[in-house]
Design a protein around this motif. Structure first.
Motif, PDB file in Angstrom:
ATOM      1  N   SER A 235       0.867  -1.181   0.000  1.00 33.77           N
ATOM      2  CA  SER A 235       0.000   0.000   0.000  1.00 33.77           C
ATOM      3  C   SER A 235       0.901   1.228   0.000  1.00 33.77           C
ATOM      4  O   SER A 235       1.482   1.588   1.022  1.00 33.77           O
ATOM      5  CB  SER A 235      -0.908   0.003   1.226  1.00 33.77           C
ATOM      6  OG  SER A 235      -1.769   1.115   1.207  1.00 33.77           O
ATOM      7  N   GLY A 236       1.054   1.844  -1.167  1.00 25.87           N
ATOM      8  CA  GLY A 236       1.980   2.958  -1.289  1.00 25.87           C
ATOM      9  C   GLY A 236       3.399   2.483  -1.035  1.00 25.87           C
ATOM     10  O   GLY A 236       3.848   1.469  -1.598  1.00 25.87           O
ATOM     11  N   ASN A 237       4.115   3.165  -0.131  1.00 23.36           N
ATOM     12  CA  ASN A 237       5.470   2.738   0.210  1.00 23.36           C
ATOM     13  C   ASN A 237       5.511   1.927   1.495  1.00 23.36           C
ATOM     14  O   ASN A 237       6.536   1.810   2.150  1.00 23.36           O
ATOM     15  CB  ASN A 237       6.403   3.958   0.330  1.00 23.36           C
ATOM     16  CG  ASN A 237       5.871   4.992   1.309  1.00 23.36           C
ATOM     17  OD1 ASN A 237       4.877   4.759   1.980  1.00 23.36           O
ATOM     18  ND2 ASN A 237       6.538   6.130   1.371  1.00 23.36           N
ATOM     19  N   HIS A 238       4.361   1.355   1.832  1.00 20.83           N
ATOM     20  CA  HIS A 238       4.213   0.516   3.028  1.00 20.83           C
ATOM     21  C   HIS A 238       3.937  -0.911   2.573  1.00 20.83           C
ATOM     22  O   HIS A 238       3.119  -1.143   1.691  1.00 20.83           O
ATOM     23  CB  HIS A 238       3.057   1.053   3.875  1.00 20.83           C
ATOM     24  CG  HIS A 238       2.676   0.201   5.031  1.00 20.83           C
ATOM     25  ND1 HIS A 238       1.678  -0.738   4.963  1.00 20.83           N
ATOM     26  CD2 HIS A 238       3.157   0.144   6.301  1.00 20.83           C
ATOM     27  CE1 HIS A 238       1.544  -1.323   6.136  1.00 20.83           C
ATOM     28  NE2 HIS A 238       2.429  -0.802   6.968  1.00 20.83           N
ATOM     29  N   ALA A 251      -5.510   1.723   5.316  1.00 24.85           N
ATOM     30  CA  ALA A 251      -4.590   2.560   4.534  1.00 24.85           C
ATOM     31  C   ALA A 251      -5.359   3.486   3.599  1.00 24.85           C
ATOM     32  O   ALA A 251      -5.103   3.538   2.396  1.00 24.85           O
ATOM     33  CB  ALA A 251      -3.631   1.683   3.738  1.00 24.85           C
ATOM     34  N   TYR A 252      -6.302   4.228   4.155  1.00 21.23           N
ATOM     35  CA  TYR A 252      -7.073   5.170   3.345  1.00 21.23           C
ATOM     36  C   TYR A 252      -6.219   6.373   2.969  1.00 21.23           C
ATOM     37  O   TYR A 252      -5.389   6.846   3.767  1.00 21.23           O
ATOM     38  CB  TYR A 252      -8.304   5.646   4.114  1.00 21.23           C
ATOM     39  CG  TYR A 252      -9.416   4.636   4.170  1.00 21.23           C
ATOM     40  CD1 TYR A 252     -10.205   4.385   3.048  1.00 21.23           C
ATOM     41  CD2 TYR A 252      -9.690   3.929   5.334  1.00 21.23           C
ATOM     42  CE1 TYR A 252     -11.240   3.460   3.090  1.00 21.23           C
ATOM     43  CE2 TYR A 252     -10.720   3.004   5.391  1.00 21.23           C
ATOM     44  CZ  TYR A 252     -11.489   2.773   4.263  1.00 21.23           C
ATOM     45  OH  TYR A 252     -12.507   1.854   4.298  1.00 21.23           O
ATOM     46  N   ASN A 253      -6.452   6.891   1.776  1.00 21.00           N
ATOM     47  CA  ASN A 253      -5.685   8.053   1.306  1.00 21.00           C
ATOM     48  C   ASN A 253      -5.943   9.300   2.145  1.00 21.00           C
ATOM     49  O   ASN A 253      -5.081  10.169   2.252  1.00 21.00           O
ATOM     50  CB  ASN A 253      -6.009   8.339  -0.164  1.00 21.00           C
ATOM     51  CG  ASN A 253      -5.480   7.260  -1.098  1.00 21.00           C
ATOM     52  OD1 ASN A 253      -4.472   6.622  -0.796  1.00 21.00           O
ATOM     53  ND2 ASN A 253      -6.152   7.051  -2.221  1.00 21.00           N
ATOM     54  N   ASN A 254      -7.155   9.409   2.722  1.00 21.71           N
ATOM     55  CA  ASN A 254      -7.478  10.605   3.499  1.00 21.71           C
ATOM     56  C   ASN A 254      -7.176  10.442   4.988  1.00 21.71           C
ATOM     57  O   ASN A 254      -7.593  11.250   5.803  1.00 21.71           O
ATOM     58  CB  ASN A 254      -8.941  11.005   3.306  1.00 21.71           C
ATOM     59  CG  ASN A 254      -9.900   9.964   3.851  1.00 21.71           C
ATOM     60  OD1 ASN A 254      -9.523   8.832   4.140  1.00 21.71           O
ATOM     61  ND2 ASN A 254     -11.162  10.340   3.978  1.00 21.71           N
ATOM     62  N   GLU A 255      -6.469   9.377   5.334  1.00 22.48           N
ATOM     63  CA  GLU A 255      -5.994   9.178   6.700  1.00 22.48           C
ATOM     64  C   GLU A 255      -4.486   9.388   6.718  1.00 22.48           C
ATOM     65  O   GLU A 255      -3.771   8.902   5.834  1.00 22.48           O
ATOM     66  CB  GLU A 255      -6.329   7.769   7.204  1.00 22.48           C
ATOM     67  CG  GLU A 255      -7.815   7.441   7.211  1.00 22.48           C
ATOM     68  CD  GLU A 255      -8.530   7.977   8.427  1.00 22.48           C
ATOM     69  OE1 GLU A 255      -7.899   8.694   9.221  1.00 22.48           O
ATOM     70  OE2 GLU A 255      -9.734   7.689   8.587  1.00 22.48           O
ATOM     71  N   SER A 256      -3.983  10.071   7.720  1.00 23.70           N
ATOM     72  CA  SER A 256      -2.557  10.395   7.759  1.00 23.70           C
ATOM     73  C   SER A 256      -1.688   9.226   8.203  1.00 23.70           C
ATOM     74  O   SER A 256      -0.479   9.224   7.974  1.00 23.70           O
ATOM     75  CB  SER A 256      -2.325  11.583   8.708  1.00 23.70           C
ATOM     76  OG  SER A 256      -2.761  11.265  10.019  1.00 23.70           O
ATOM     77  N   VAL A 257      -2.308   8.216   8.829  1.00 23.35           N
ATOM     78  CA  VAL A 257      -1.560   7.089   9.379  1.00 23.35           C
ATOM     79  C   VAL A 257      -2.058   5.786   8.762  1.00 23.35           C
ATOM     80  O   VAL A 257      -3.260   5.569   8.642  1.00 23.35           O
ATOM     81  CB  VAL A 257      -1.710   7.025  10.912  1.00 23.35           C
ATOM     82  CG1 VAL A 257      -0.946   5.832  11.479  1.00 23.35           C
ATOM     83  CG2 VAL A 257      -1.219   8.320  11.550  1.00 23.35           C
ATOM     84  N   VAL A 258      -1.119   4.915   8.358  1.00 25.50           N
ATOM     85  CA  VAL A 258      -1.454   3.568   7.906  1.00 25.50           C
ATOM     86  C   VAL A 258      -1.331   2.637   9.109  1.00 25.50           C
ATOM     87  O   VAL A 258      -0.278   2.574   9.750  1.00 25.50           O
ATOM     88  CB  VAL A 258      -0.526   3.098   6.775  1.00 25.50           C
ATOM     89  CG1 VAL A 258      -0.856   1.652   6.386  1.00 25.50           C
ATOM     90  CG2 VAL A 258      -0.660   4.009   5.567  1.00 25.50           C
ATOM     91  N   LYS A 259      -2.419   1.916   9.405  1.00 25.52           N
ATOM     92  CA  LYS A 259      -2.449   1.064  10.596  1.00 25.52           C
ATOM     93  C   LYS A 259      -2.573  -0.404  10.205  1.00 25.52           C
ATOM     94  O   LYS A 259      -3.473  -0.767   9.440  1.00 25.52           O
ATOM     95  CB  LYS A 259      -3.631   1.457  11.491  1.00 25.52           C
ATOM     96  CG  LYS A 259      -3.594   2.904  11.962  1.00 25.52           C
ATOM     97  CD  LYS A 259      -4.848   3.261  12.736  1.00 25.52           C
ATOM     98  CE  LYS A 259      -4.851   4.730  13.153  1.00 25.52           C
ATOM     99  NZ  LYS A 259      -6.095   5.096  13.870  1.00 25.52           N
ATOM    100  N   THR A 260      -1.685  -1.226  10.731  1.00 26.53           N
ATOM    101  CA  THR A 260      -1.754  -2.672  10.525  1.00 26.53           C
ATOM    102  C   THR A 260      -1.929  -3.324  11.888  1.00 26.53           C
ATOM    103  O   THR A 260      -1.105  -3.125  12.791  1.00 26.53           O
ATOM    104  CB  THR A 260      -0.481  -3.206   9.860  1.00 26.53           C
ATOM    105  OG1 THR A 260      -0.286  -2.537   8.610  1.00 26.53           O
ATOM    106  CG2 THR A 260      -0.592  -4.710   9.614  1.00 26.53           C
TER     107      THR A 260
END
Length: 379
Positions: A235-238, A251-260
């Motif tokens: 997801s992007g660079n993650h 990993a929404y585009n309008n969220e500043s943090v990607v959470k796993t």
């Protein structure tokens, strides 16, 4: 006059037999009540009162303000049906009672998705009947795409298919709109639950020495175990790498943090030049605002509540909560005032109308006003 006498006069009015003298009596009663009334209802109480009145009286109205005559007769009707404490009178000179129509209910989302085949053809999954064969993929049509009885998309590889590591993969994309969710079983048996406003791109069969998918939005994965062929989510660079496990990626585009969030097994998180290993019950947070991968213990039930048809909030801030509602109900949210310190715990079911969900949130002393599909939030 007592209530029996007022009711008798009112019935005459409704039959069209009310004399001028009787009309004067009602007028006098009305003015007396109005001059002695100082109660005023909230907008929500007015809505409830109005809906009740519509079911009991032959009221005629235009738009949202009802000009009356007789104002006297309607006032008498209200008083007899509800009691003087459930409505308010305007000043006698204005001779108008204002009521607010109940806003239209905003329904929850449901099982909706779009499947894009390798040739670019798009299939609206709501239009497909259960157990239908949707399509076949591959040079020799060795992969069959079906919908099972529960509406889940399933990829079935012909066991006689001779796939080589060097064979080119055909890719499909499953996407969900606002207010949509969809489930899929990939060719290796991995189950994917896709949340609203999300998409996942994946090969129709996993050739080569790894299983790679690309995600935008949110999904829950139950990865089929294969120690010889790691499963990777990009997801992007993650990136996330697993052999077989259960985890959720937000990993929404309008969220500043990607959470796993990891529920079972083990995953390796890669972000830029960093790498971290998660244990069950942990969540990784990555962002351009962070210097490193942040790992913390979380309530895993809250992270995957959406998959189980629930909103569940674990000390969630208001704007994060409202983004979930925007995606599920197709609404727009506007803020009036500072709400940065508002936090929520608890939750409710996602199959409820929006008004019921807002009532739950209002328990935290937040106010909402519904204007069409726009929700205005007040502290």
């Amino acid at each position: 006059m007592n209530e029996t006498e007022i009711l008798a006069l009112l019935q005459k009015y409704q039959k069209g037999t009310l004399s001028n003298e009787d009309k004067d009596k009602l007028d006098a009663w009305y003015l007396h009540k109005a001059s002695n009334s100082n109660g005023q209802l909230s907008e929500y109480e007015l809505q409830d009162s109005y809906e009740y009145l519509k079911s009991k009286l032959p009221l005629k109205y235009e738009k949202k303000v009802v000009s009356l005559w007789p104002r006297v007769a309607v006032a008498a009707s209200i008083a007899l049906l509800l009691g003087t404490g459930i409505f308010y009178f305007t000043k006698p000179k204005e001779q108008v009672i204002q009521v607010v129509e109940k806003p239209q209910e905003i329904a929850p989302g449901g099982n909706r998705g779009i499947l894009t085949l390798s040739n670019g053809k798009q299939i609206v999954l709501a239009d497909i009947s259960a157990k239908d064969t949707i399509a076949k993929e591959g040079e020799k049509e060795e992969v069959t795409i079906k919908m099972n009885a529960n509406g889940v998309i399933t990829y079935i590889v012909n066991p006689d298919a001779d796939a080589s590591k060097n064979d080119a993969n055909s890719f499909n994309t499953l996407s969900t709109p606002t207010g949509g969710q969809y489930n899929i079983v990939l060719a290796d048996g991995t189950k994917v639950y896709l949340n609203s406003v999300s998409s996942i791109k994946y090969p129709t069969q996993f050739n080569g020495d790894q299983r790679m998918v690309e995600l935008e939005g949110e999904a829950y994965f139950e990865v089929a175990k294969n120690k010889n062929k790691p499963f990777r989510v990009k997801s992007g660079n993650h990136a996330i790498e697993v052999l077989g496990t259960h985890f959720n990626v937000n990993a929404y585009n309008n969220e500043s943090v990607v959470k796993t969030t990891l529920l079972e097994g083990s995953v390796a998180i890669t972000y830029k030049n960093q790498k971290a290993i998660l244990k069950p019950g942990q969540q990784s947070n990555v962002s351009d605002n962070f210097n490193k991968i942040a790992i913390r213990e979380v309530d895993t039930e809250a992270a995957i509540a959406w998959k189980n048809g629930r909103f569940k909030f674990d000390n969630a801030n208001l704007k994060t909560v409202m983004k979930q509602l925007e995606r599920w109900y197709g609404i727009k949210v506007e803020y009036r005032g500072d709400v940065s310190d508002v936090r929520f715990n608890g939750g409710t079911f996602m199959n409820k109308n929006l008004s019921e969900v807002l009532k739950v949130l209002e328990l935290s002393n937040i106010k909402f006003k519904v204007e069409g599909k726009t929700i205005i939030v007040y502290p």
